[in-house]
Design a protein around this motif. Structure first.
Motif, short mmCIF file in Angstrom:
data_model
loop_
_atom_site.label_atom_id
_atom_site.label_comp_id
_atom_site.label_asym_id
_atom_site.label_seq_id
_atom_site.Cartn_x
_atom_site.Cartn_y
_atom_site.Cartn_z
N ASN A 123 26.08 -24.97 20.41
CA ASN A 123 25.47 -25.59 21.59
C ASN A 123 25.22 -27.08 21.39
N SER A 124 24.75 -27.46 20.22
CA SER A 124 24.51 -28.88 19.94
C SER A 124 25.81 -29.67 19.97
N TRP A 125 26.85 -29.10 19.36
CA TRP A 125 28.13 -29.79 19.34
C TRP A 125 28.74 -29.88 20.74
N ALA A 126 28.61 -28.83 21.52
CA ALA A 126 29.15 -28.85 22.89
C ALA A 126 28.41 -29.89 23.74
N ALA A 127 27.09 -29.96 23.60
CA ALA A 127 26.31 -30.94 24.35
C ALA A 127 26.66 -32.36 23.91
N SER A 128 26.82 -32.55 22.60
CA SER A 128 27.18 -33.89 22.13
C SER A 128 28.55 -34.31 22.66
N SER A 129 29.45 -33.37 22.79
CA SER A 129 30.77 -33.66 23.33
C SER A 129 30.67 -34.11 24.78
N PHE A 130 29.89 -33.40 25.57
CA PHE A 130 29.70 -33.77 26.98
C PHE A 130 29.12 -35.18 27.09
N PHE A 131 28.04 -35.45 26.34
CA PHE A 131 27.40 -36.76 26.42
C PHE A 131 28.29 -37.86 25.85
N ALA A 132 29.14 -37.55 24.91
CA ALA A 132 30.08 -38.55 24.39
C ALA A 132 31.03 -39.01 25.48
N PHE A 133 31.48 -38.08 26.33
CA PHE A 133 32.35 -38.48 27.44
C PHE A 133 31.59 -39.28 28.49
N VAL A 134 30.33 -38.95 28.72
CA VAL A 134 29.53 -39.73 29.68
C VAL A 134 29.32 -41.15 29.16
N VAL A 135 28.99 -41.27 27.87
CA VAL A 135 28.81 -42.60 27.27
C VAL A 135 30.13 -43.38 27.31
N THR A 136 31.24 -42.68 27.09
CA THR A 136 32.55 -43.33 27.16
C THR A 136 32.78 -43.93 28.54
N SER A 137 32.42 -43.20 29.57
CA SER A 137 32.59 -43.72 30.94
C SER A 137 31.67 -44.91 31.19
N CYS A 138 30.47 -44.91 30.59
CA CYS A 138 29.58 -46.08 30.73
C CYS A 138 30.18 -47.30 30.06
N TYR A 139 30.73 -47.12 28.86
CA TYR A 139 31.38 -48.25 28.19
C TYR A 139 32.61 -48.72 28.98
N ALA A 140 33.32 -47.80 29.61
CA ALA A 140 34.46 -48.19 30.45
C ALA A 140 33.98 -49.06 31.61
N GLY A 141 32.87 -48.67 32.22
CA GLY A 141 32.30 -49.48 33.30
C GLY A 141 31.88 -50.85 32.83
N ASN A 142 31.22 -50.92 31.68
CA ASN A 142 30.81 -52.23 31.16
C ASN A 142 32.01 -53.07 30.73
N THR A 143 33.07 -52.43 30.27
CA THR A 143 34.29 -53.17 29.95
C THR A 143 34.85 -53.81 31.21
N TYR A 144 34.85 -53.06 32.30
CA TYR A 144 35.34 -53.58 33.58
C TYR A 144 34.50 -54.79 34.01
N PHE A 145 33.17 -54.66 33.97
CA PHE A 145 32.32 -55.77 34.39
C PHE A 145 32.43 -56.97 33.45
N SER A 146 32.60 -56.73 32.16
CA SER A 146 32.81 -57.83 31.22
C SER A 146 34.13 -58.54 31.50
N PHE A 147 35.16 -57.77 31.85
CA PHE A 147 36.45 -58.37 32.18
C PHE A 147 36.34 -59.22 33.44
N ILE A 148 35.66 -58.71 34.46
CA ILE A 148 35.47 -59.47 35.71
C ILE A 148 34.72 -60.76 35.42
N SER A 149 33.67 -60.69 34.61
CA SER A 149 32.89 -61.88 34.26
C SER A 149 33.75 -62.87 33.49
N TRP A 150 34.50 -62.40 32.51
CA TRP A 150 35.36 -63.27 31.73
C TRP A 150 36.43 -63.91 32.59
N ARG A 151 37.02 -63.12 33.48
CA ARG A 151 38.09 -63.61 34.36
C ARG A 151 37.58 -64.68 35.31
#
Length: 174
Positions: A141-169
């Motif tokens: 259960n702990s490993w399954a939950a960590s997997s789910f939250f890892a994908f959520v955090v990944t999507s947050c970093y993807a969003g921040n990458t997008y905003f950082s790119f827009i700012s840089w551009r």
């Protein structure tokens, strides 16, 4: 013996009414830089600010869920722990930089967010593919939950990458 010769008397010096003060460049730079340090309360209300706080909270969940298990017996979870803890610490550091507006003197975090996205994506995939009841039913259960939250955090970093790119551009086009 001859008596000692009295010192020659010199006429009194005229006194100046001008006071001269000097300061070192270190002191001047220190006072100038510390006076411009500000606190940006509005950053936490922006989308990148909210994403960063979400990354910190959910990233903490990812590595604490794994840290409470015998992850060291399985190399894949060691990799996930490395990525989760490494980027959690750096994200807290960058949150402080953004909230104190120090980022105006330090280059933007496009490379940071981009690398966090890529490595977190790899770690989330490794985490998800390593979760199985065959390894250890107690930690499933702990490993399954960590997997789910890892994908959520990944999507947050993807969003921040997008905003950082827009700012840089926007800065390179000016």
């Amino acid at each position: 013996m001859e008596p000692p010769v009295p010192p020659q008397e010199q006429p009194p010096r005229p006194r100046s009414h001008t006071v001269t003060t000097t300061s070192s460049s270190f002191t001047a730079n220190l006072s100038a830089s510390s006076s411009t340090l500000a606190y940006d309360r509005e950053f936490l209300r922006t989308v990148p600010g909210l994403l960063m706080v979400t990354e910190i909270v959910l990233g903490l969940l990812v590595w604490t869920l794994i840290a409470g298990t015998e992850y060291f017996l399985y190399p894949a979870f060691g990799w996930v722990m490395f990525v989760a803890v490494f980027y959690w610490v750096l994200t807290v550091f960058f949150l402080i930089i953004y909230m104190t507006m120090t980022y105006t003197r330090i280059p933007q975090g496009l490379c940071f967010n981009g690398s966090a996205f890529v490595l977190y994506l790899i770690a989330a995939i490794v985490d998800a593919s390593s979760v199985t009841k065959d390894l250890d039913n107690h930690n499933y259960n702990s490993w399954a939950a960590s997997s789910f939250f890892a994908f959520v955090v990944t999507s947050c970093y993807a969003g921040n990458t997008y905003f950082s790119f827009i700012s840089w551009r926007s800065r390179t086009l000016q």
